[in-house]
Each structure stands twice: as structure tokens, then as C-alpha cells.
Design a protein around this motif. Sequence first.
Motif, short mmCIF file in Angstrom:
data_model
loop_
_atom_site.label_atom_id
_atom_site.label_comp_id
_atom_site.label_asym_id
_atom_site.label_seq_id
_atom_site.Cartn_x
_atom_site.Cartn_y
_atom_site.Cartn_z
N LEU A 160 0.85 -1.19 0.00
CA LEU A 160 0.00 0.00 0.00
C LEU A 160 0.88 1.24 0.00
O LEU A 160 1.92 1.28 0.68
N ILE A 161 0.47 2.27 -0.75
CA ILE A 161 1.11 3.58 -0.66
C ILE A 161 0.03 4.60 -0.37
O ILE A 161 -1.04 4.60 -0.99
N CYS A 162 0.31 5.49 0.60
CA CYS A 162 -0.71 6.38 1.14
C CYS A 162 -0.14 7.78 1.30
O CYS A 162 1.04 7.94 1.64
N PHE A 172 -0.79 8.12 -5.71
CA PHE A 172 -1.50 7.63 -6.89
C PHE A 172 -0.55 7.47 -8.07
O PHE A 172 -0.59 6.46 -8.79
N THR A 173 0.34 8.44 -8.28
CA THR A 173 1.27 8.37 -9.40
C THR A 173 2.23 7.20 -9.24
O THR A 173 2.53 6.48 -10.21
N ALA A 174 2.72 6.98 -8.03
CA ALA A 174 3.64 5.86 -7.80
C ALA A 174 2.98 4.53 -8.17
O ALA A 174 3.58 3.68 -8.84
N ARG A 184 -2.08 -1.12 -4.08
CA ARG A 184 -3.10 -0.53 -3.21
C ARG A 184 -2.73 0.93 -2.93
O ARG A 184 -1.58 1.25 -2.66
N VAL A 185 -3.73 1.83 -2.99
CA VAL A 185 -3.50 3.27 -2.88
C VAL A 185 -4.54 3.90 -1.97
O VAL A 185 -5.73 3.60 -2.08
#
Length: 283
Positions: A160-162, A172-174, A184-185
Motif C-alpha cells: 500500500l502507498i498512502c 497515486f502516481t507511484a 493498493r493506494v
Amino acid sequence: MSDEVPYRPLPLDQADVRYAHGPDSLPQDGVRAGETIELEWRDSTIYPGTHRKFWIHVPAACDPAEPASLAVFQDGWWYLDPEGEIRGGVVLDNLIGHGDIPATIGLFVDPGVFPDRAEPKNRNEEYDAFDERYVNFLLTEIIPQVTERYSISDDPARRLICGGSSGGDCAFTAAWLRPDVFGRVIGFLSSFAQMPGGNPYPALIPEVPRKDLRVFLQAGHRDLYWNEPKWNWLAENLRVAAALAEAGYDFRLVLGDGGHSPNHGGVLLPDAIRWIWRPAEGE
């Protein structure tokens, strides 16, 4: 079976709403606090000259013998601070301690600064750009500091990236550029409106084959320039959400009141992570 949501009156003034944190954002009896390691990074080749701190948070319920999921948070200390609005470490401790989500290690990364410059912050340069520099920075410079210490799953569905504001469009871009790494974002009040060259996603999302992403977005009725024809944070988040819906993505949008504040996103974080980590149908 349907979920029943308690009645809450709508505030008349949407500009100054504050949401109350729930129990998952507070230390709980019976849940052991995780271990947090603070580190520094001064040797970036992707952002030369920048210095930054980052933190690795390992909830006590994580089993070191099993590969853990990974959750990367931009604006590291803001998202880790147990007295702040987000309280990411506390949330991970509680959700994992209660068995609500799989074992997940949190990586909280501050934006870079140039110590010797009059304007030291490199945050917008890193976060708002529509390119692979930041995700490559994570993959080649920061995440290896985690994987050399702990076992982390390579499955993008367990990564996940947050982030919030500029950290939201960064997250979102990553994931958009590297869905093979982050599947997952979570984006809170994402600053799509101030991306250099404009927000590419409303036009781009429907044009390419659907990517294997699960996306949670939060937007605010009174976000920056909410009733202006340009630089409208609310409108740009709604356009991204509409494009995801029309393209058939697994996504969720939560719209709240209040201005450009991390408060609502912080209150939502426990449920956002539960939704992000929920099993796929059939599992």
C-alpha cells in the motif's frame, strides 16, 4: 446483510467541520505498541543534496518468520505522530492486534530538504511530479532499508502507498506508474490540481487497459478553491474518481466536509486500510 449507519445531522457550515477520531486511532488496552526505528537518508542519487528522516514501524503482532505486508506513507512524521491527525502507527498496531488486517510494516518517509538553501523544501518537486523519480527513489533507496531488516512480501496486492494533499497525488502516481510494485493506494485530499502540466488522470485512466489497482480516495466539499474554475482541489478529485468508476476500477470515494485539513482522512484511515486489505471475492 446491509450495514446500518447511525443517523448524524448534517452541519450547516461546511467550512469548519471537525471529525472525531474513533477507538482505532487511540492506544488500546490489550494492544501492545509496536517498535519504531528512526533513520536518516543523506545519500540520494535521485534527489541529490536532499536530507530526510524516515521511520520503520513494526507492530508487536507481526511475526518475523512470515513476510509482512508493507504500507508506505508520505509526509512521514505527520502520518506517524501519535498526537497528530493520522496516527498511522497507532492504527496499524490496533488493526493488526485485533486481527483486522494482515501483518503490515509501516514505512513513514519525510519529503527531502536542502539544508543549505533559503527555501529548503523539496516536497512539491518530489510529490506533484508525473514521473517515476519518486517511486524509483522508494524502490532503490528507501525500501531496501526495510527489506534488509525485515521480510516483506513482493506481492503488489500486499503493498500500500498512502498520502494526503501532494502526498496523495504522489501515492497515486507511484502506483499508476508501477502497479507491479504498489497495488493498493490511499489518497486524502489529493493535490491533482497542482500537478505540473495539469491533472493527467481524468483523460488518461479511460485510455489505457485497466491496471490491477485498488484505490481509496477522500475529498472535501470545502477543499482549496472548491468553487473556483481553476485549481479546484475538490473538482479534480471528483474527476479522478469518475474516471476510475467509468473504467471499472475497484475504488471507493468518501466525500466529507471541512477544508484542506488532514483531520477527516486521519479519522477514516482505520476503515480505509480495512477496505484496502479486504480479501478479493472468492478468497
